[in-house]
Design a protein around this motif. Sequence first.
Motif, PDB file in Angstrom:
ATOM      1  N   THR A  25       0.693  -1.280  -0.211  1.00 56.31           N
ATOM      2  CA  THR A  25       0.130   0.061  -0.153  1.00 56.31           C
ATOM      3  C   THR A  25       0.841   1.313  -0.122  1.00 56.31           C
ATOM      4  N   VAL A  26       0.233   2.433  -0.461  1.00 53.53           N
ATOM      5  CA  VAL A  26       0.899   3.571  -0.232  1.00 53.53           C
ATOM      6  C   VAL A  26       0.269   4.351   1.143  1.00 53.53           C
ATOM      7  N   PHE A  27       1.294   4.769   1.930  1.00 51.80           N
ATOM      8  CA  PHE A  27       0.732   5.229   3.154  1.00 51.80           C
ATOM      9  C   PHE A  27       1.337   6.622   3.438  1.00 51.80           C
ATOM     10  N   THR A  28       0.836   7.157   4.662  1.00 47.56           N
ATOM     11  CA  THR A  28       1.420   8.495   5.101  1.00 47.56           C
ATOM     12  C   THR A  28       1.092   8.791   6.568  1.00 47.56           C
ATOM     13  N   SER A  29       1.610   9.817   7.150  1.00 45.71           N
ATOM     14  CA  SER A  29       1.069  10.182   8.563  1.00 45.71           C
ATOM     15  C   SER A  29      -0.684  10.445   8.557  1.00 45.71           C
ATOM     16  N   ALA A  30      -1.162  10.399   9.470  1.00 40.33           N
ATOM     17  CA  ALA A  30      -2.531  10.798   9.668  1.00 40.33           C
ATOM     18  C   ALA A  30      -2.369  12.432   9.233  1.00 40.33           C
ATOM     19  N   LYS A  31      -1.413  13.023   9.960  1.00 42.51           N
ATOM     20  CA  LYS A  31      -1.285  14.597   9.813  1.00 42.51           C
ATOM     21  C   LYS A  31      -1.337  14.883   8.415  1.00 42.51           C
ATOM     22  N   ASN A  32      -0.383  14.172   7.487  1.00 43.38           N
ATOM     23  CA  ASN A  32      -0.271  14.497   6.260  1.00 43.38           C
ATOM     24  C   ASN A  32      -1.599  14.329   5.357  1.00 43.38           C
ATOM     25  N   ALA A  33      -2.143  13.289   5.801  1.00 41.25           N
ATOM     26  CA  ALA A  33      -3.526  12.893   5.102  1.00 41.25           C
ATOM     27  C   ALA A  33      -4.542  13.833   5.277  1.00 41.25           C
ATOM     28  N   SER A  34      -4.688  14.477   6.435  1.00 37.99           N
ATOM     29  CA  SER A  34      -5.929  15.304   6.791  1.00 37.99           C
ATOM     30  C   SER A  34      -5.330  16.595   6.647  1.00 37.99           C
ATOM     31  N   GLY A  35      -4.030  17.025   6.731  1.00 36.19           N
ATOM     32  CA  GLY A  35      -3.736  18.318   6.972  1.00 36.19           C
ATOM     33  C   GLY A  35      -3.066  19.043   5.731  1.00 36.19           C
ATOM     34  N   GLU A  36      -2.246  17.813   4.760  1.00 38.33           N
ATOM     35  CA  GLU A  36      -1.679  18.312   3.928  1.00 38.33           C
ATOM     36  C   GLU A  36      -2.152  17.797   2.565  1.00 38.33           C
ATOM     37  N   GLN A  37      -3.291  18.087   2.230  1.00 30.55           N
ATOM     38  CA  GLN A  37      -3.964  17.291   1.215  1.00 30.55           C
ATOM     39  C   GLN A  37      -3.417  17.735  -0.014  1.00 30.55           C
ATOM     40  N   GLN A  38      -3.083  18.925  -0.282  1.00 29.28           N
ATOM     41  CA  GLN A  38      -2.384  19.275  -1.482  1.00 29.28           C
ATOM     42  C   GLN A  38      -1.329  18.511  -1.730  1.00 29.28           C
ATOM     43  N   MET A  39      -0.392  18.578  -0.880  1.00 32.24           N
ATOM     44  CA  MET A  39       0.940  17.649  -0.975  1.00 32.24           C
ATOM     45  C   MET A  39       0.802  16.253  -1.325  1.00 32.24           C
ATOM     46  N   THR A  40      -0.329  15.604  -0.526  1.00 33.73           N
ATOM     47  CA  THR A  40      -0.531  14.270  -0.821  1.00 33.73           C
ATOM     48  C   THR A  40      -1.121  14.178  -1.992  1.00 33.73           C
ATOM     49  N   ARG A  41      -1.803  15.057  -2.531  1.00 32.44           N
ATOM     50  CA  ARG A  41      -2.294  14.551  -3.954  1.00 32.44           C
ATOM     51  C   ARG A  41      -1.230  14.866  -5.113  1.00 32.44           C
ATOM     52  N   ASP A  42      -0.259  15.763  -4.822  1.00 27.82           N
ATOM     53  CA  ASP A  42       0.807  15.932  -5.535  1.00 27.82           C
ATOM     54  C   ASP A  42       1.721  14.687  -5.634  1.00 27.82           C
ATOM     55  N   PHE A  43       2.233  14.030  -4.297  1.00 32.20           N
ATOM     56  CA  PHE A  43       2.791  13.157  -4.340  1.00 32.20           C
ATOM     57  C   PHE A  43       1.775  11.889  -5.040  1.00 32.20           C
ATOM     58  N   LEU A  44       0.777  11.713  -5.079  1.00 29.88           N
ATOM     59  CA  LEU A  44       0.268  10.510  -5.407  1.00 29.88           C
ATOM     60  C   LEU A  44       0.136  10.889  -7.057  1.00 29.88           C
ATOM     61  N   ALA A  45      -0.052  12.055  -7.419  1.00 30.87           N
ATOM     62  CA  ALA A  45       0.089  12.303  -8.850  1.00 30.87           C
ATOM     63  C   ALA A  45       1.468  12.095  -9.700  1.00 30.87           C
ATOM     64  N   GLY A  46       2.478  12.250  -8.749  1.00 31.61           N
ATOM     65  CA  GLY A  46       3.941  12.030  -9.344  1.00 31.61           C
ATOM     66  C   GLY A  46       4.213  10.467  -9.280  1.00 31.61           C
ATOM     67  N   TYR A  47       3.709  10.002  -8.260  1.00 35.35           N
ATOM     68  CA  TYR A  47       4.124   8.319  -8.088  1.00 35.35           C
ATOM     69  C   TYR A  47       3.226   7.754  -9.162  1.00 35.35           C
ATOM     70  N   SER A  48       1.931   8.122  -9.390  1.00 35.22           N
ATOM     71  CA  SER A  48       0.938   7.412 -10.312  1.00 35.22           C
ATOM     72  C   SER A  48       1.502   7.401 -11.709  1.00 35.22           C
ATOM     73  N   LYS A  49       2.026   8.475 -12.112  1.00 37.39           N
ATOM     74  CA  LYS A  49       2.760   8.698 -13.470  1.00 37.39           C
ATOM     75  C   LYS A  49       4.056   7.664 -13.550  1.00 37.39           C
ATOM     76  N   GLY A  50       4.792   7.343 -12.581  1.00 40.04           N
ATOM     77  CA  GLY A  50       5.646   6.465 -12.464  1.00 40.04           C
ATOM     78  C   GLY A  50       5.129   5.265 -12.650  1.00 40.04           C
TER      79      GLY A  50
END
Length: 339
Positions: free
Chosen positions: A222-247
């Motif tokens: 799975t892809v996972f992160t801190s609960a803090k990032n998931a709830s409070g850093e939503q744009q950064m999390t989307r950006d990470f998933l976007a770059g990862y998903s292209k890979g």
Amino acid sequence: MTTFTRRKALALLGGSAAAAGLASPALASNRKITVGALRFTSHSGSFIGFERGYFADAGLDVEFKFFQAATPMAVAIASGDVDYAVTAMSGGLVSLADKGAVKVIGGALSEEVGIDGQKFLVSDAAYQAGVTSPAQLAGKSYGITSAGSSFHYMGSKMAQAEGIELKFKPLQKVGAIIGALKSGQIDAWSIVPHLAKPLAGSGKVHIIGNVSDYLPNYQVTTVFTSAKNASGEQQMTRDFLAGYSKGVSDYNSTMIDKAHGDAGVEELVDLIHKYVYADRPREKAAKSIINGTMRLNEGAAMNTASLQDQLSWFQSEGLVDQSISLDTVIDPSYVQTLG
């Protein structure tokens, strides 16, 4: 929310042992993040995302931190040492999620019908003694990193299906398991094909079955992160998933679908070799990298049915609290869910 230091996270784990929907990348902001990884082909989505500039395009300056097992990676996420990671769902990860420290936000590696996947292995000593199928492992020793690891789950589910019992041997690190298997100190193990096939080629280890025969739709990592990032850093999390998903998309289209022919495969092998079997000559590493190809989830979609089965197994083994629900472990808002 509870703040987790590395010490607190480790203490908690000690107790536990008894892209559809993805936003477009943000404008480049060069935000530094740390990504946890293992030196496995199944982590190629992250490696490709970095090497081909997909993370940079999403405004992220990625640094990798490498691990040898899933549980330490979960600790690193909980304590803030790592921002995002790809690893198997373990009992330790579930317990940290229950304490509000981590969240699974996507799927990575999956078993898929028609694609060669993870293998059950036995030592040469066990094989010569007549163990040529998983059903013949009754009473045999089986290597795992730790209680509640993916290796523990795979072995236990196979044993349940065959109506046998195994002697699980926690050895902490993948390298230690490999050494014990090759020397005959343990009888069996299960692992991804890029490790299984070269080991079998040595003659000291033998392949006796496929994990997919017992877990055909297994959400392996799975892809996972801190609960803090998931709830409070939503744009950064989307950006990470976007770059990862292209890979991930590059990996699947090139290595599985062969959309770019042999030349495309060779180019991607060169890239992956920087991280996987980097200590081996390219010509020797290439075969193992290619043999290790398994489907990665497009768009980091996650198979929630498989994750629920894993959670239920952890609970049945007394590895995590019975009251934990899958909603406690995952944040399904970022990717498509399957199952």
